[in-house]
Design a protein around this motif. Structure first.
Motif, short mmCIF file in Angstrom:
data_model
loop_
_atom_site.label_atom_id
_atom_site.label_comp_id
_atom_site.label_asym_id
_atom_site.label_seq_id
_atom_site.Cartn_x
_atom_site.Cartn_y
_atom_site.Cartn_z
N VAL A 105 5.55 -28.80 36.67
CA VAL A 105 5.66 -27.88 35.45
C VAL A 105 7.07 -28.25 34.84
O VAL A 105 8.11 -28.55 35.78
N LYS A 106 7.37 -27.94 33.78
CA LYS A 106 8.66 -28.23 33.36
C LYS A 106 9.39 -26.95 33.60
O LYS A 106 8.84 -25.74 33.83
N ASP A 107 10.77 -26.97 33.89
CA ASP A 107 11.90 -26.07 34.39
C ASP A 107 11.30 -24.66 33.81
O ASP A 107 11.49 -23.60 34.54
N GLU A 108 11.40 -24.65 32.49
CA GLU A 108 11.30 -23.21 31.72
C GLU A 108 10.17 -22.51 32.40
O GLU A 108 10.05 -21.30 32.08
N LEU A 109 8.97 -23.10 32.89
CA LEU A 109 7.63 -22.43 33.00
C LEU A 109 7.62 -22.03 34.59
O LEU A 109 6.65 -21.23 34.79
N VAL A 110 8.60 -22.51 35.33
CA VAL A 110 8.58 -22.35 36.50
C VAL A 110 8.35 -20.86 37.08
O VAL A 110 7.16 -20.67 37.83
N GLU A 111 9.27 -19.99 36.73
CA GLU A 111 9.15 -18.62 37.12
C GLU A 111 8.18 -17.96 36.61
O GLU A 111 7.38 -17.11 37.32
N LYS A 112 7.42 -18.36 35.37
CA LYS A 112 6.28 -17.51 34.92
C LYS A 112 5.16 -17.95 35.59
O LYS A 112 4.26 -17.46 35.86
N ILE A 113 5.04 -19.35 36.06
CA ILE A 113 4.07 -19.94 36.73
C ILE A 113 3.87 -19.18 38.12
O ILE A 113 2.97 -18.84 38.58
N ILE A 114 4.98 -19.05 38.86
CA ILE A 114 5.10 -18.48 39.80
C ILE A 114 4.60 -16.97 39.99
O ILE A 114 3.65 -16.57 40.80
N ASP A 115 5.04 -16.31 38.93
CA ASP A 115 4.71 -14.77 38.59
C ASP A 115 3.20 -14.86 38.36
O ASP A 115 2.45 -13.86 38.75
N ALA A 116 2.62 -15.58 37.75
CA ALA A 116 1.01 -15.74 37.57
C ALA A 116 0.53 -15.95 38.73
O ALA A 116 -0.53 -15.09 38.99
N ILE A 117 0.76 -16.75 39.63
CA ILE A 117 0.19 -17.18 40.78
C ILE A 117 0.22 -15.95 41.88
O ILE A 117 -0.76 -15.46 42.39
N VAL A 118 1.43 -15.44 41.97
CA VAL A 118 1.70 -14.23 42.82
C VAL A 118 0.90 -13.00 42.50
O VAL A 118 -0.06 -12.51 43.21
N SER A 119 1.02 -12.70 41.15
CA SER A 119 0.19 -11.47 40.69
C SER A 119 -1.47 -11.65 40.81
O SER A 119 -2.19 -10.64 40.82
#
Ligand code: ATP
Ligand code: MG
Length: 112
Positions: A65-79
């Motif tokens: 994933v592109k850098d700007e999306l990494v934290e959002k992707i992680i949050d989506a997976i964790v939640s």
């Protein structure tokens, strides 16, 4: 670009992928895997004997994933993967140097 590799409960796969795609990311590789973390599998009793299931089925979701999306992707997976019980899974994040889309020869972030 980063590789986000999530090893999670198989029954959570569809919801996790849906929530990742809702963020605007679509390239995903899924692999059925087996593994264990800190609990080292499961021990079960049967007729007075102990049997050990050394590895437990999981699913591995990989997305570059592109850098700007990494934290959002992680949050989506964790939640979406969270139940609060042992074995909820783990996410590994690593750098990706380059990518190539074969059809167009796009390179780097344009290729993911
Ligand atoms: N350090 C690791 N390296 C590679 N794979 C791992 C690692 N830790 C966990 N895994 C993989 O992730 C899966 C899920 O791990 P799990 O959620 O059980 O981690 P844990 O550290 O034991 O945390 P918990 O105590 O919440 O269970 C494992 O079955 C294994 O496939
Ligand atoms: Mg565990």
């Amino acid at each position: 670009m980063k590789r986000v590799e999530a090893i999670v409960r198989p029954e959570r796969l569809e919801d996790i992928v849906e929530n990742m795609e809702a963020l605007g990311h679509s390239g995903i590789t899924v692999t059925q895997v087996e593994g264990h973390g800190r609990q080292k599998g499961i021990v079960e009793q049967f007729r007075g004997k102990e049997y050990k299931l050394m590895f437990i089925p999981k699913v591995k979701i990989e997305a570059v994933v592109k850098d700007e999306l990494v934290e959002k992707i992680i949050d989506a997976i964790v939640s979406t993967a969270f139940t609060g019980n042992v074995g909820d899974g783990k996410i590994f994040v690593s750098n990706v140097e380059d990518a190539v889309r074969v059809r167009t020869k796009d390179r780097g972030v344009a290729a993911v």
